[in-house]
Design a protein around this motif. Structure first.
Motif, PDB file in Angstrom:
ATOM      1  N   GLN B  15     -40.029 -16.767  -9.014  1.00  0.00           N
ATOM      2  CA  GLN B  15     -40.372 -15.403  -9.105  1.00  0.00           C
ATOM      3  C   GLN B  15     -42.051 -14.986  -9.346  1.00  0.00           C
ATOM      4  O   GLN B  15     -43.233 -14.832  -8.587  1.00  0.00           O
ATOM      5  N   PRO B  19     -44.245 -14.690  -5.968  1.00  0.00           N
ATOM      6  CA  PRO B  19     -43.485 -13.270  -6.368  1.00  0.00           C
ATOM      7  C   PRO B  19     -42.948 -12.695  -5.027  1.00  0.00           C
ATOM      8  O   PRO B  19     -43.320 -12.066  -3.598  1.00  0.00           O
ATOM      9  N   ASN B  20     -41.849 -11.950  -5.341  1.00  0.00           N
ATOM     10  CA  ASN B  20     -40.804 -11.030  -3.954  1.00  0.00           C
ATOM     11  C   ASN B  20     -40.193 -11.718  -2.987  1.00  0.00           C
ATOM     12  O   ASN B  20     -39.901 -11.105  -2.354  1.00  0.00           O
ATOM     13  N   PRO B  31     -37.426  -6.036 -11.229  1.00  0.00           N
ATOM     14  CA  PRO B  31     -38.515  -6.768 -12.573  1.00  0.00           C
ATOM     15  C   PRO B  31     -37.448  -6.239 -13.435  1.00  0.00           C
ATOM     16  O   PRO B  31     -37.090  -7.078 -15.495  1.00  0.00           O
ATOM     17  N   ASP B  32     -36.013  -5.540 -13.713  1.00  0.00           N
ATOM     18  CA  ASP B  32     -35.348  -5.708 -15.147  1.00  0.00           C
ATOM     19  C   ASP B  32     -34.204  -6.841 -14.916  1.00  0.00           C
ATOM     20  O   ASP B  32     -34.152  -7.483 -15.979  1.00  0.00           O
ATOM     21  N   TYR B  34     -35.557  -9.783 -14.433  1.00  0.00           N
ATOM     22  CA  TYR B  34     -36.647 -10.904 -14.626  1.00  0.00           C
ATOM     23  C   TYR B  34     -37.207 -10.452 -16.204  1.00  0.00           C
ATOM     24  O   TYR B  34     -36.438 -11.463 -16.485  1.00  0.00           O
ATOM     25  N   ASN B  35     -37.031  -9.421 -16.639  1.00  0.00           N
ATOM     26  CA  ASN B  35     -37.126  -9.215 -18.189  1.00  0.00           C
ATOM     27  C   ASN B  35     -35.522  -9.785 -18.897  1.00  0.00           C
ATOM     28  O   ASN B  35     -36.158 -10.918 -19.438  1.00  0.00           O
ATOM     29  N   ARG B 421     -44.638 -12.201 -19.260  1.00  0.00           N
ATOM     30  CA  ARG B 421     -43.385 -11.585 -19.596  1.00  0.00           C
ATOM     31  C   ARG B 421     -44.101 -10.164 -18.463  1.00  0.00           C
ATOM     32  O   ARG B 421     -43.699  -8.942 -18.691  1.00  0.00           O
ATOM     33  N   PHE B 423     -43.463  -9.199 -14.426  1.00  0.00           N
ATOM     34  CA  PHE B 423     -42.633  -9.176 -13.076  1.00  0.00           C
ATOM     35  C   PHE B 423     -43.585 -10.159 -12.252  1.00  0.00           C
ATOM     36  O   PHE B 423     -43.167 -11.243 -11.608  1.00  0.00           O
ATOM     37  N   ASP B 424     -44.780  -9.167 -11.556  1.00  0.00           N
ATOM     38  CA  ASP B 424     -45.313  -9.199 -10.451  1.00  0.00           C
ATOM     39  C   ASP B 424     -47.215  -9.662 -10.618  1.00  0.00           C
ATOM     40  O   ASP B 424     -47.692  -8.326 -10.840  1.00  0.00           O
TER      41      ASP B 424
END
Ligand code: HEM
Ligand code: CU
Lengths: 195, 521
Positions: B15, B19-20, B31-32, B34-35, B421, B423-424
């Protein structure tokens, strides 16, 4: 655990005693952590003194006496078995210890239900959060100690080795000492408060 | 679990590089997710890979052998510890599949994110995280009791404390550090659990609580914890270096003393993780100083290791290569730690990829390079057969190239201001020009992961096809090499008697260049 065969043992301390001390040390840091957190907060929250005033001081005091007495009977049990070799007397003392432990729990249960009825629940304020967390954790240790005591009481009658009585004794005194810290922190420090 | 941790790293590294775009073999990462993946990656690597392998795995196998004991002091407790660990693993895995998924607030479980389920949308995952880690800690504490008592009471005749191999020292110091540091965190975890379930708010400012307190509790544990991982790894290296350079370990006692000093210091450095959390600057200064101070004993140990090589007759077996790789890479991790330790520099690099690169340069060598060194070295003892040296060297080459490619670029990424941390990264204009570094890092990871295939095949195929090993194939001194390979039920055929220190290689006047520590009684 076959202690006798610890073949070429290089220290005199038996393994089980090392084990129990290690266990207690790790318990001390857990309770220590909680107590330190409580004290740190307490300095910043003088109003907790009022909340502490709402605990049932008389139940707490009686329970302190109950627990201290149970430590005494524990020592007597140990003394009877290890020093005097009187298994029957030791069993009786151990039985009294268990009864006192149960009595402690009954008082504590009465206290909890009284407080919950009065709306003094954990989410009321941080003080009550600490109160339930610390006494609850302590209570669980009492329950654990009672179970262990019961097991040992059963084991003694079949003539199991007496070192267990020393281990559980150390643990029981530890639980007692924790209470000695909790009692003044939660019940007695009730007026005004520091800073 | 190492594979799960690595797979999660693959998911979020993909990612970061592209990205995406859907990840081959998985699909789109949200995103969730990813975390969640980052959090669980860190959690798994530290608590379910590094600790159990280094402490429990190597410790349980080697410690009794090295001190000449037939078994651990409490074998039943050992089994209990093992099953508790197993249970903790199950709980952690289950947490991926409960509604809301696994915990997603970072492996440090900082409140307020962790104290109020509403903030992350993860309810059960968070509670299960706490439960799983608690069980894991209990298991490790039971292991620690066993290591200490075994070392203190079951040493063979003649095994004085200062004749014990460094590895045994390290395991014991690590167990003590763990035991004294973990208590406050357990206390904090109880409070956190009360916050989550009883709405107390110990760590929620709205309820009068203080999130900073949790950071103190966490790092009071967290920093000693990194030494809990480091010390066994250093112990493994200390056993391997003398054997493959045919020289005594340089500075046996000073290494032990400096380890003890570092152990004590490790309890007074924790706030270097909190320089920008809003702690008092007057507090930051002493913690900065202790942090830089603590690098002294470790630098000493590393130099002692390097001095061991001086003028030795070095043979580059796979085990030795991994050991040397561990020292080299760890040095880079340690040196960049001094940057983080200096308050002024840390304020800039904190929570950027510079920190991610730093701690991976310490933790990866510790967790994997040292472990591989240990596996290649002790495999013959464990299974009575050798691993293939050729495939071992392939494994080593790919691992080293992959690792450096994956993490060296991250120092630059961090200096360029990329926070971790996130995500994108493509959402931030100023990060576009370093995107190629992220691609490079992900290619590195893919090389790294592919490089493990030869190892896994080698490991399992050699169980049956590897060259047979005698009891002491490396001509090493420590007691485990007296026992048969693999050691039988009671480890030794007859209890050994220890007659000298562990590292007497190439003693002038001796008939051979190694002198075993023990003799059969
Ligand atoms: C297999 C190779 C590995 C790769 C490619 C890798 C990659 C990464 C990356 C890119 C991050 C940061 C993600 C972000 O902040 O958005 C991260 C976080 C982390 N990694 Fe690794 N890692 C690897 C192995 C390890 C190992 C061996 C350990 C420890 C023993 C470890 C411990 C951690 C920790 C503690 C975090 C922080 C998690 C968090 O922010 O909550 N990793 N890893
Ligand atoms: Cu630290």
């Amino acid at each position: 655990m076959n202690h006798a065969v610890s073949h070429n043992s290089s220290v005199e301390v038996p393994v089980w005693r090392l084990g129990i001390w290690w266990f207690l040390a790790s318990e001390i840091v857990v309770f220590g952590g909680l107590v330190v957190c409580y004290i740190l907060y307490r300095f910043n929250h003088p109003e907790w003194g009022m909340e502490a005033g709402r605990t049932l001081l008389w139940v707490g005091s009686v329970n302190t006496v109950v627990l201290l007495t149970s430590s005494l009977t524990m020592i007597l049990a140990h003394y009877s078995i290890v020093e005097k070799g009187d298994l029957a007397l030791g069993r009786r003392y151990l039985g009294v210890t268990i009864l006192l432990g149960l009595l402690f729990l009954c008082f504590k249960g009465y206290e909890y239900s009284h407080e919950i009825h009065a709306g003094l629940v954990p989410s009321r304020s941080l003080f009550w959060g600490f109160y339930y967390l610390m006494t609850g954790l302590h209570g669980l240790h009492v329950i654990g100690g009672l179970v262990a005591n019961g097991v040992i009481l059963g084991g003694l009658s079949q003539g199991r080795t007496p070192h267990r009585i020393e281990s559980i004794g150390l643990y029981w005194h530890f639980v007692d000492v924790v209470w000695i810290f909790l009692f003044p922190l939660l019940y007695l420090a009730s007026q005004g408060g520091a800073s | 679990m190492a594979l799960v941790g690595g797979y999660l790293a693959y998911l979020f590294r993909h990612q970061l590089a592209w990205p995406n775009e859907p990840v081959p073999g998985f699909g789109q990462v949200g995103p969730d997710q990813y975390n969640m993946f980052v959090t669980m990656h860190g959690t798994i690597m530290v608590f379910w890979v590094a600790m159990p392998i280094l402490l429990s795995g190597f410790g349980n196998f080697l410690l009794p052998l090295m001190i000449g004991a037939r078994d651990m002091a409490f074998p039943r407790l050992n089994r209990l510890s093992y099953w508790t660990f197993f249970l903790s693993t199950v709980v952690l895995i289950v947490s991926f599949f409960v509604p809301g998924g696994a915990f997603a607030g970072g492996w440090t479980i900082y409140p307020p994110l962790s104290a109020e389920p509403g903030y992350t949308g993860v309810v059960w995952g968070g509670n299960l995280w706490i439960l799983a880690v608690a069980l894991e800690f209990v298991s490790m504490l039971m292991g620690g009791i066993n290591f200490m008592t075994t070392t203190l009471s079951l040493r063979a005749k003649g095994m004085a404390l200062f004749r014990m191999p460094i590895f045994v020292w390290m395991i014991n110091v690590a167990s003590i550090l763990f035991m004294f540091s973990v208590g406050p965190l357990i206390a904090g975890a109880f409070m956190l659990l009360a916050d989550r379930t009883l709405q107390v708010g110990f760590f929620l400012p709205a309820a009068g609580g203080d999130p900073l307190l949790f950071q103190h509790l966490f790092w009071f544990f967290g920093h000693p914890e990194v030494y809990v991982l480091l010390l066994p790894a250093l112990g493994i290296i200390a056993e391997i270096l003398p054997v493959f350079s045919r020289k005594p370990l340089f500075g046996y006692r000073p290494i032990i003393y400096s380890t003890l000093i570092a152990g004590v210091l490790s309890f007074v450095v924790w706030a270097h993780h909190q320089f920008i959390s809003g702690i008092d600057p007057r507090l930051a200064m002493p913690f900065s100083i202790t942090t830089i101070l603590i690098s002294v004993p470790f630098a000493f140990s590393l130099f002692a290791y390097i001095a061991t090589l001086w003028k030795g007759s070095i043979s580059f077996s796979t085990a030795m290569l991994f050991a040397l790789g561990m020292i080299a890479e760890f040095l880079l991790g340690g040196v960049t730690g001094i940057v983080n330790g200096s308050t002024a520099a840390d304020i800039y690099v904190h929570d950027t990829y510079f920190v991610v690169a730093h701690f991976h340069y310490t933790l990866f060598p510790v967790t994997f390079l040292a472990t591989f060194a240990g596996i290649y070295y002790w495999y013959p003892k464990l299974f009575g057969r050798f691993l293939s040296e050729f495939w071992g060297k392939v494994h080593f080459t790919l691992t080293l190239i992959g690792f450096n490619l994956a993490f060296l670029p991250l120092f630059s990424v961090g200096i360029a201001g990329h926070h971790r941390r996130i995500f994108d990264p493509s959402a931030f204009e100023f990060l576009h020009r370093i995107q190629h570094l992220h691609v490079l890092a992900t290619v590195g990871l893919i090389i790294l992961l592919t490089g493990q295939i030869p190892f896994i095949l080698n490991f399992f195929l050699s169980l049956r096809r590897g060259r047979l090993a005698e009891a002491n194939p490396w001509q090493a001194n420590t007691l485990e090499w007296i026992a048969p390979s693999p050691p039988g039920h009671r480890n030794f055929e007859t209890d050994p008697v220890v007659v000298r220190g562990p590292y007497e290689y190439s003693v002038p006047g001796a008939a051979k260049d190694w002198l075993s520590q023990g003799e059969a009684s």
